[in-house]
Write a protein that holds these residues in place. Sequence first.
Motif, PDB file in Angstrom:
ATOM      1  N   ASN B 233       0.537  -1.348  -0.110  1.00  0.00           N
ATOM      2  CA  ASN B 233      -0.091   0.058  -0.124  1.00  0.00           C
ATOM      3  C   ASN B 233       0.918   1.225  -0.078  1.00  0.00           C
ATOM      4  O   ASN B 233       0.079   2.381  -0.684  1.00  0.00           O
ATOM      5  CB  ASN B 233      -0.845  -0.012   1.236  1.00  0.00           C
ATOM      6  N   CYS B 234       2.154   1.094   0.511  1.00  0.00           N
ATOM      7  CA  CYS B 234       2.798   2.367   0.429  1.00  0.00           C
ATOM      8  C   CYS B 234       4.044   2.703  -0.394  1.00  0.00           C
ATOM      9  O   CYS B 234       4.391   3.533  -0.617  1.00  0.00           O
ATOM     10  CB  CYS B 234       3.267   2.566   2.134  1.00  0.00           C
ATOM     11  N   ALA B 235       4.821   1.372  -0.688  1.00  0.00           N
ATOM     12  CA  ALA B 235       6.034   1.526  -0.976  1.00  0.00           C
ATOM     13  C   ALA B 235       5.947   2.355  -2.683  1.00  0.00           C
ATOM     14  O   ALA B 235       6.954   2.676  -3.151  1.00  0.00           O
ATOM     15  CB  ALA B 235       6.576   0.179  -1.342  1.00  0.00           C
ATOM     16  N   ALA B 236       4.758   1.981  -3.399  1.00  0.00           N
ATOM     17  CA  ALA B 236       4.593   2.486  -4.832  1.00  0.00           C
ATOM     18  C   ALA B 236       5.070   3.909  -4.782  1.00  0.00           C
ATOM     19  O   ALA B 236       5.655   4.363  -5.690  1.00  0.00           O
ATOM     20  CB  ALA B 236       3.325   2.234  -5.322  1.00  0.00           C
ATOM     21  N   CYS B 237       4.640   4.914  -3.897  1.00  0.00           N
ATOM     22  CA  CYS B 237       4.903   6.306  -3.724  1.00  0.00           C
ATOM     23  C   CYS B 237       6.090   6.341  -2.753  1.00  0.00           C
ATOM     24  O   CYS B 237       6.920   7.217  -2.866  1.00  0.00           O
ATOM     25  CB  CYS B 237       3.666   7.094  -3.158  1.00  0.00           C
ATOM     26  N   HIS B 238       6.121   5.962  -1.430  1.00  0.00           N
ATOM     27  CA  HIS B 238       7.235   6.185  -0.693  1.00  0.00           C
ATOM     28  C   HIS B 238       8.230   5.454  -0.789  1.00  0.00           C
ATOM     29  O   HIS B 238       9.326   5.754  -0.223  1.00  0.00           O
ATOM     30  CB  HIS B 238       6.584   5.811   1.063  1.00  0.00           C
ATOM     31  N   GLY B 239       8.389   4.497  -1.464  1.00  0.00           N
ATOM     32  CA  GLY B 239       9.381   3.838  -2.034  1.00  0.00           C
ATOM     33  C   GLY B 239       9.788   2.577  -0.989  1.00  0.00           C
ATOM     34  O   GLY B 239       9.376   2.643   0.112  1.00  0.00           O
ATOM     35  N   GLU B 240      10.323   1.575  -1.271  1.00  0.00           N
ATOM     36  CA  GLU B 240      10.506   0.679  -0.587  1.00  0.00           C
ATOM     37  C   GLU B 240      11.447   0.968   0.661  1.00  0.00           C
ATOM     38  O   GLU B 240      11.468   0.076   1.447  1.00  0.00           O
ATOM     39  CB  GLU B 240      11.345  -0.672  -1.335  1.00  0.00           C
ATOM     40  N   ARG B 241      12.405   1.903   0.459  1.00  0.00           N
ATOM     41  CA  ARG B 241      13.131   2.033   1.640  1.00  0.00           C
ATOM     42  C   ARG B 241      12.680   3.519   2.373  1.00  0.00           C
ATOM     43  O   ARG B 241      13.398   3.886   3.180  1.00  0.00           O
ATOM     44  CB  ARG B 241      14.806   2.430   1.143  1.00  0.00           C
ATOM     45  N   GLY B 242      11.431   3.862   2.220  1.00  0.00           N
ATOM     46  CA  GLY B 242      10.683   4.717   2.888  1.00  0.00           C
ATOM     47  C   GLY B 242      11.214   6.010   2.397  1.00  0.00           C
ATOM     48  O   GLY B 242      11.100   7.202   3.002  1.00  0.00           O
ATOM     49  N   ASP B 243      12.103   6.222   1.255  1.00  0.00           N
ATOM     50  CA  ASP B 243      12.704   7.525   1.169  1.00  0.00           C
ATOM     51  C   ASP B 243      11.884   8.496   0.208  1.00  0.00           C
ATOM     52  O   ASP B 243      12.333   9.392  -0.145  1.00  0.00           O
ATOM     53  CB  ASP B 243      13.867   7.431   0.619  1.00  0.00           C
ATOM     54  N   GLY B 244      10.675   8.197   0.099  1.00  0.00           N
ATOM     55  CA  GLY B 244      10.196   8.954  -0.913  1.00  0.00           C
ATOM     56  C   GLY B 244      10.262   8.774  -2.159  1.00  0.00           C
ATOM     57  O   GLY B 244       9.848   9.729  -3.149  1.00  0.00           O
TER      58      GLY B 244
END
Lengths: 455, 334
Positions: B233-244
Amino acid sequence: MKPRSIVLSTRGMSLLKKRGWQVALTTVMLAGLVFTAVAGWIGTPIGSRNFAIAFVWIGWFAALIIFLIPFIGRGWCSICPIPTVGDWVQRGNVLNPQGSRPRGLGLRVPAIFRNMWTQNAAFALLALFSAAILTSPRVTSVTLASMVFLAIGLSLVFERRAFCRYVCPMGGFVGLYSQVAPIELRVTSLERCAACQTKACYNGSANGYGCPWGVFPASLTRNNFCGLCLECLRTCPNKNITLRTRPFAADLAMPSTRPDEAFKSLIMLGSAMVYAAVLLGPWSAFKNAAFSIGSLAWITYAGVFLMLVLGLLPGSLWLVGRLSQRFTPGVEGTRTNPSARAQSPFAVFATPLVPLGLAFWVAFSLTFFLTNGSYVLSSISDPLGLGWNLIGTAGVTWQPMLAGAIAPLQTAILVGGFIWAARVARRVTTQVRLPSTPLIGFLFLPTVAMLWLLI
Amino acid sequence: MRLREHAARLAILVVVAAAGLIPLAAWLRTPLVHARMAESGGWGPDVLHARAGKPLLVRLTSDDVVHGFAVGLSDAPAVDVLPGKVSQTWLEFDQPGTYTFYCTRWCGPNHWRMRGTIEVEGVKTEGTATVSPPLFQVLGIDLDQPHPAATTPAVVPDPQRGAQVAAEVAPPPTLSLDAYRSHSPADVWRTWRADASLSGLTDAALWDLVAYTYNSQLASADRDDAARLFAANCAACHGERGDGQGVFAEALVQSEPDSGADSSMGHSADATRPADFTDSEAMLGASPALLHGKILRGGMGSGMPMWGAILTDAQIWKLVNLLYTFQFDGESGP
């Protein structure tokens, strides 16, 4: 091979003369067309899963190019549903010419349009939008419906089948390559035609309609403009018209001198190459440009396409013809025949492009069909994309057929087409007393290009 | 002769009309939910109707790429929606209300906009759980205001070193669940910095302790589930490393010409750039309640979608706990 009648028995001939089977078959085709147009409009927009795309452009088109045209020429035209409604409206009848009340203005097509230029333009136009037509079900649906309505409109304004004869882009295509078919409709005795008082084949009679294609059968020397509607079989009071077999490409023994036909050949040749590049090639930028209708990339693509089919190919052929003349002693203008040099062999030189172009299209269509044919099975089973499985093949996944055989087949077809074209080139150049080598050289280049594109 | 002609006309009319009308009727009688990328219209229809306690058959097809169909706050597995094919699933709702269905596949830059609702009618049954207000509302946190950390560590805090620190400090500082959820790491660090019993620890060691404390909130049993939720749900935008820097991040920014370059949790005018969870100033200043609220409610005008109708409260807390690992687990992330 000496021509002989294909329908040997009297019973067979009389069956052919009956209109009922043809009307029935055409009605089935018309129903198929309506179904296709509806499926294209309401079905899934995924082209590979939509009946309109999978069945028409993968199945029907391949069948037309690979089997119908090479073997029965304009046989498809005899049951084509596109002009049918226009025909019925114009004639005011579907079965019997007796008692029919023709509708419409019945005008003659203006002389300026009585050639293949409109068909050439129509095919080029279709080719420019082919990426969308061949992949978007709704565009296919609208295209098919537009052709039907255009045919109806033209039937109401002009006499006979103006649409088929002068406009239909597919008709020009089929007509051009029908010259190679081993079948022809011809009169058996020109003398009997000359003596005929009624000319019912052209004017119509109680037994049938006058030739819808506006052809006087006695003048038929090539298949191009005979739509095999079989009306002349029904109307001829002298039983002087027959359908018979013949050697392949017999029409090419008499080269055309018409530039519109020459351009048709060149447009078809160039289109096959562009189609192969766009639909089978690996160049995504080229593919994207063809799909992005209206964009700068598409305008560039259209420019390149038109330049190829209307500039580069015709220009090269014209140049080959001119150079052949220039360096051939005896065909320079003379005091007794000063215009000899002015007459370019351009149109005559286009004759071998018929077998070569057909080979290009067969090679392209075969690849297209073998690669995408599995889509036909799934779309037939679920033609509207509603989750049906009518014949149990809806779940068939994409799987190229005879993958290992495609390249050898293509090579054989293209090389065979080139050899065939070279033989035709030798014959026609002999007829105009010019060397064949430059023309064969010209034929060699697009063949190599097509081999490179496909293989 | 006229009879044959009329019969032929009638037969033609019937056959041709049937060829057009039969597929049309079949199409009208087979309602499908069409999935299209959000840029092409999303779900169609995007509102479905059902009755509580009565099964609803949903038949789905994709008009472009592969999508997925799932209903929020539901345990029902997602259904793949394939181009040109028909998938189906049965749904049943115990309670009336409005449910959200959504796409579970990264179908395009605006994938998260692919949402629809299911209006379920019926009578509420006894024992329906009451809904309590979310914590950010209880605490009066303004989600739309920046909450930067007043202080940040000089080096990346290490929860493993923090565990050693915790073992060495007697008694180790503790954080109740309520305190954890209502305070940002920077708040906790400041509180502990002021604690005389921890005065012997260096600033960096205290940050390690905070890192250990926050990371400990994500139980190891929940880690995989949280990582799966984040990836889906999140990685598509926030990135798999959470760096946006997710695969759709640039497309989202480009779709908004006024976007700036800042990527700090939506604190700037750059509303469409996905938040960077590796930004220490933004993340260490954000309390779990704030992050929970952001996920629950969405960005309200930014690109951040509202997940409250899709993820359960427990799932959102798992995600919140996971987000701190981007700060405290260094490069590795979850």
